[in-house]
Design an enzyme around this catalytic site. Structure first.
Site, PDB file in Angstrom:
ATOM      1  N   GLY A  23      39.515  33.789 -19.601  1.00  0.00           N
ATOM      2  CA  GLY A  23      39.595  35.229 -19.807  1.00  0.00           C
ATOM      3  C   GLY A  23      39.456  35.604 -21.268  1.00  0.00           C
ATOM      4  O   GLY A  23      39.798  34.824 -22.157  1.00  0.00           O
ATOM      5  N   GLY A  25      40.219  39.010 -23.849  1.00  0.00           N
ATOM      6  CA  GLY A  25      40.755  40.352 -24.016  1.00  0.00           C
ATOM      7  C   GLY A  25      40.313  40.929 -25.342  1.00  0.00           C
ATOM      8  O   GLY A  25      39.473  40.353 -26.046  1.00  0.00           O
ATOM      9  N   GLY A  26      40.896  42.066 -25.706  1.00  0.00           N
ATOM     10  CA  GLY A  26      40.510  42.715 -26.949  1.00  0.00           C
ATOM     11  C   GLY A  26      40.792  41.866 -28.169  1.00  0.00           C
ATOM     12  O   GLY A  26      39.999  41.830 -29.112  1.00  0.00           O
ATOM     13  N   VAL A  30      41.860  33.513 -23.413  1.00  0.00           N
ATOM     14  CA  VAL A  30      42.807  32.744 -22.611  1.00  0.00           C
ATOM     15  C   VAL A  30      42.106  31.510 -22.067  1.00  0.00           C
ATOM     16  O   VAL A  30      40.997  31.604 -21.524  1.00  0.00           O
ATOM     17  CB  VAL A  30      43.380  33.588 -21.451  1.00  0.00           C
ATOM     18  CG1 VAL A  30      44.371  32.760 -20.634  1.00  0.00           C
ATOM     19  CG2 VAL A  30      44.061  34.840 -21.988  1.00  0.00           C
ATOM     20  N   LYS A  45      46.992  31.461 -24.567  1.00  0.00           N
ATOM     21  CA  LYS A  45      46.386  32.707 -25.048  1.00  0.00           C
ATOM     22  C   LYS A  45      46.298  32.617 -26.568  1.00  0.00           C
ATOM     23  O   LYS A  45      47.318  32.479 -27.253  1.00  0.00           O
ATOM     24  CB  LYS A  45      47.267  33.877 -24.615  1.00  0.00           C
ATOM     25  CG  LYS A  45      46.806  35.245 -25.062  1.00  0.00           C
ATOM     26  CD  LYS A  45      47.770  36.279 -24.478  1.00  0.00           C
ATOM     27  CE  LYS A  45      47.535  37.659 -25.005  1.00  0.00           C
ATOM     28  NZ  LYS A  45      48.504  38.620 -24.441  1.00  0.00           N
ATOM     29  N   ASP A 144      53.322  48.105 -19.812  1.00  0.00           N
ATOM     30  CA  ASP A 144      51.895  48.107 -19.469  1.00  0.00           C
ATOM     31  C   ASP A 144      51.659  47.539 -18.069  1.00  0.00           C
ATOM     32  O   ASP A 144      50.782  46.704 -17.863  1.00  0.00           O
ATOM     33  CB  ASP A 144      51.112  47.306 -20.511  1.00  0.00           C
ATOM     34  CG  ASP A 144      49.602  47.583 -20.451  1.00  0.00           C
ATOM     35  OD1 ASP A 144      49.220  48.685 -19.990  1.00  0.00           O
ATOM     36  OD2 ASP A 144      48.820  46.707 -20.846  1.00  0.00           O
TER      37      ASP A 144
END
Length: 429
Positions: A23, A25-26, A30, A45, A144
């Site tokens: 994965g 993200g911003g 990951v 991560k 979140d």
């Protein structure tokens, strides 16, 4: 080259060997990774300060977020929360090692072709409620909650991920960056007020609405319009979008999405109880998949004395799990007090590589750990492809007393049969 791109070329971070990227993200990548010291598979991560900003102030803000995530999530040990194992620094990278979830997130089921049944959607949110309640009681607000932060494991696990925006009571609000995902945020979060337990419950209400209606209660491409809608407008009643939703469930969603925090549920368990009541009242018309599972339980001697309603209640507090032949179910010395009922297929128990015996449809295992609260005394693996019902003693306590008595009676009968079989093996030997 951007440091986040450089992450694609590294093999280790800290002591962890990176296997594959799972994965992006911003501000993070990951990886599925392995801890070579103990052979544990986990997710790592990895973030880079240089990818966040050039100025020191913004970098410090990112660092605060990173270490708040580690402090908050590292204290949360619950079956419905992704476990954090470690946090570390490897210049110019910062990383968090956590439990690896082999599966997908709930967003996968926000498309019509992958839509969950109403009962499964409710069951998923009930389990998230239990995870949130555990965190809330320890002073942690997620901030979140959204469908991509709810993980569904291949073995039936449901876990909340990414407490990276978690707010600790002990941490000054000034130390936290404003964060969240606008379409899931409660009105008070959009006003930059301190998030509370009720903020998480609002966001979870949005998730429940989304997986039942295939759309969020409010949506707009313009962020200002979206914020206005969330704060000032009423959502479209879910029954107008999905006519199959019962009135009782619509009322639960409406309460979760109230504009004022004090009009929402006081805590996550209250939210869960109302959802459990919807399942109970909805019966067969609400959960065709539940009816199919009850049909599979009925022929089993373990459930011979249970009514359909009692089996439905048990299914709602249990976890239905599937295993392939040869796959390990529980490991010797593992800390887990659940016990398992074999619904289909067969299992085999071993202790220190010595075969103890085989178990089949209708039998259960895990009795010793369940009764004594001790570590597992044997390893159990699937002998064939099998389906199991996993039951946790803490969840059994919420069942009606009569159902609990029947459950323990079946449990005791099964245990007695195991002991008789063990005695016979000793005589034969």
């Amino acid at each position: 080259m951007s440091p986040i791109r450089d992450l694609l070329d590294i093999d280790y971070v800290g002591r962890y060997k990176l296997i594959e990227q799972v994965g992006v993200g911003g501000f993070a990548v990951v990886y599925r990774a392995v801890d070579p010291y103990i052979g544990r598979e986990l997710a790592v991560k990895v973030s880079s300060l240089e990818d966040v900003a050039d100025d020191r102030s913004s970098q410090q803000s990112f660092l605060r977020k990173l270490f708040i995530e580690a402090e908050a999530a590292g204290k949360l040990l619950h079956p419905n929360i992704v476990t954090i194992f470690d946090v570390g620094i490897q210049e110019p990278y910062y990383y968090i090692a956590m439990e690896f979830m082999n599966g997908r997130n709930l967003k996968y089921h926000c498309h019509p072709e992958q839509k969950l049944s109403t009962a499964d959607a409710i069951d998923t949110v009930i389990k998230v409620c239990h995870g949130l309640d555990y965190a809330h009681q320890r002073g942690v607000v997620h901030r979140d909650i959204k469908s991509t932060n709810i993980m569904l494991g291949n073995k039936g696990e449901i876990k909340i991920a990414d407490f990276g925006l978690a707010y600790m009571d002990a941490v000054e609000e000034s130390k936290l960056p404003f964060a969240g995902t606008p379409s899931y945020m409660a009105p008070e979060q959009l006003r930059r007020e301190t998030p509370t337990v009720q903020s998480d419950l609002y966001s979870l209400g949005v998730v429940l609405y989304e997986i039942l209606a295939m759309q969020k209660p409010f949506f707009s491409k313009k962020e200002k319009d979206l914020e206005h809608m969330i704060q000032e407008e009423e959502h479209v009643p879910i029954q107008k979008i999905n006519a199959e939703i019962p009135e009782s469930l619509s009322r639960v969603i409406d309460r979760a999405l109230e504009k004022k925090p004090h009009d929402r549920y006081p805590d996550a368990l209250s939210f869960a109880r109302d959802l459990e009541a919807v399942l109970k009242d909805g019966g067969k018309t609400l959960a065709p998949d539940l009816v199919e599972k009850i049909k599979m339980l009925k022929p089993l001697s373990f459930f011979a004395d249970f009514s359909d309603e009692e089996m439905s209640n048990i299914l709602q507090i249990g976890t239905w799990m599937k295993y392939s032949a040869g796959e390990m179910i529980v490991a010797q010395t593992e800390q887990d007090v659940s016990f398992f009922v074999i619904i289909s297929g067969g299992c085999e128990a071993q202790k220190e590589r010595k075969r103890l015996g085989q178990m089949g449809r209708g039998q259960c295992f895990g009795e010793i750990s369940f009764l004594l609260g001790s570590e597992r005394t044997a390893t159990v693996s699937a002998r064939t492809e099998c389906q199991l019902l996993k039951l946790n003693p803490k969840k059994i306590d919420i069942l009606p007393l009569e159902t609990q008595v029947k459950l323990y009676r079946s449990f005791a009968k099964n245990l007695a049969q195991h002991l008789l079989a063990a005695d016979q093996r000793a005589v034969d030997y």
